[in-house]
Enzyme design. Structure first.
Site, PDB file in Angstrom:
ATOM      1  N   TYR A 124     -44.183  22.538  24.423  1.00 17.99           N
ATOM      2  CA  TYR A 124     -42.996  23.068  25.479  1.00 17.99           C
ATOM      3  C   TYR A 124     -44.196  24.113  26.497  1.00 17.99           C
ATOM      4  O   TYR A 124     -44.297  25.132  25.757  1.00 17.99           O
ATOM      5  CB  TYR A 124     -42.125  23.398  25.515  1.00 17.99           C
ATOM      6  CG  TYR A 124     -41.500  23.033  23.942  1.00 17.99           C
ATOM      7  CD1 TYR A 124     -40.964  21.499  24.743  1.00 17.99           C
ATOM      8  CD2 TYR A 124     -39.840  23.300  23.458  1.00 17.99           C
ATOM      9  CE1 TYR A 124     -40.042  20.992  23.103  1.00 17.99           C
ATOM     10  CE2 TYR A 124     -39.291  22.711  22.743  1.00 17.99           C
ATOM     11  CZ  TYR A 124     -39.125  21.430  22.489  1.00 17.99           C
ATOM     12  OH  TYR A 124     -38.292  20.806  22.020  1.00 17.99           O
ATOM     13  N   LYS A 145     -20.815  17.628  34.050  1.00 22.06           N
ATOM     14  CA  LYS A 145     -21.716  17.472  35.031  1.00 22.06           C
ATOM     15  C   LYS A 145     -21.593  16.404  36.129  1.00 22.06           C
ATOM     16  O   LYS A 145     -22.148  16.437  37.082  1.00 22.06           O
ATOM     17  CB  LYS A 145     -23.112  18.344  35.840  1.00 22.06           C
ATOM     18  CG  LYS A 145     -23.723  18.009  35.029  1.00 22.06           C
ATOM     19  CD  LYS A 145     -25.043  18.897  34.661  1.00 22.06           C
ATOM     20  CE  LYS A 145     -26.380  18.621  34.611  1.00 22.06           C
ATOM     21  NZ  LYS A 145     -27.313  19.098  34.673  1.00 22.06           N
TER      22      LYS A 145
END
Length: 337
Positions: free
Chosen positions: A51, A218
């Protein structure tokens, strides 16, 4: 008590994912989220050496560096559980003995710690004899650089083989699995990984708990996802069956006064073999619903309703959401939700 498998790692029932650190949230924002998580009782933070190498200008290890800079200013290291993974950093890709050793040392340096509490093989590496990898992870435990071993995105067959080799070689066996599992991606986890985890006493810490944000509440239509960081991943769930799962999350959440994300996490926690789901927050505001999901207990009727709604997705779509081992090397991993 919420122990990870047969280990002595007693954790809060939600793991904070560090995949956003350095990707969708900067250092200051990430530090705020980390501090808020721990202030609310959170204990375990999950990251990976790769990452966020997929971001232009990044080289990998950015998440670990941000986590390390936060840890450096604290005196509660012994109260925290730090998990990271080997195999996806561009400089130490794969699971050869040499790569695993170098990856672990690089992660320790970036994190600024002496020992990694839970060290995962990020994904299987068929190009390397599994015995070599098992020995390499065992050596890390014996040297004190790693406390416990975990496997992420491994098939049940390869997990069984790792366990067999651990016994034959006399090295520590894995205590945890980190599979892709959520309400819209239930197989092949439920078909193979879950029974194995139960029979072998392995802790389960599912990644992609909110399906790249699809289950967060969302999005209510494909149009809502246009331009989003994870639009390509979320779009595959906007089928009538996928939207029915969202409707059920909203219905239950509305009755309980909770966000859909909280309900989705509580559903995962209701699965007997799941120790704690992994979820990420870009901001402290987003963290609120995740923490609520760590405490929310669904009744049997709510669990049944979610089971029935998600079962209608069918195995084809659910299995298609499990493409963790076929992604491009320069793309964000599936466990970067």
């Amino acid at each position: 008590m919420n122990f990870v498998g047969a280990s002595d790692l007693d954790i809060f029932p939600l793991v904070l994912g560090g995949n956003t650190f350095g990707w969708t949230s900067g250092e200051e924002e990430s530090h705020e989220v980390l501090s808020a998580f721990v202030a609310e009782g959170g204990t375990m933070i999950d990251t990976a050496d790769g990452y966020s190498h997929w971001v232009p200008g990044h080289t990998g290890g950015e998440s670990e560096l941000i986590l390390g800079s936060w840890l450096a200013g604290r005196d509660d290291r012994d109260d925290l559980v730090i998990a990271t993974k080997a195999g996806s950093h561009p400089e130490h890709r794969g699971l050869s003995a040499r790569a695993v050793k170098a990856a672990a040392e690089a992660s320790l340096a970036r994190l600024g710690i002496d020992t990694i509490d839970l060290y995962y093989a990020h994904r299987d590496d068929p190009a390397v004899p599994l015995e070599e990898t098992v020995r390499a992870f065992g050596d890390l435990v014996q040297s004190g650089k790693v406390r416990y071993i975990g496997l992420s995105n491994f098939s049940p067959e390869r997990v069984r083989e790792w366990l067999r080799l651990s016994a034959e070689l006399g090295v520590p066996r894995p205590v945890a699995l980190q599979p892709h599992y959520n309400l819209v991606a239930r197989s092949p986890y439920e078909d193979g990984v879950a029974p194995l985890a139960r029979s072998e006493g392995l802790g389960v810490l599912p990644h992609s708990a909110l399906a790249s944000g699809f289950l967060s509440g969302k999005y209510r239509s494909a149009a809502d996802a246009v331009g989003a960081e994870r639009a390509a991943r979320v779009s595959r769930f906007f089928s009538p069956a996928g939207l029915a799962v969202l409707d059920e999350l909203h219905r239950i959440g509305s009755r309980l006064g909770e966000e859909p994300a909280s309900v989705a996490l509580a559903w995962l926690r209701s699965r007997g073999e799941v120790t704690a789901p992994i979820a990420s927050a870009r901001t402290v505001v987003q963290l609120t619903s995740l923490l609520a999901g760590a405490r929310l207990e669904l009744n049997r009727e709510d669990v049944r309703a979610l089971n029935e709604a998600s079962a209608k997705l069918g195995r084809t779509q659910s299995a298609g959401a499990q493409s963790t081992d076929t992604q491009a090397e320069d793309a964000p991993p599936e466990d970067a939700p």
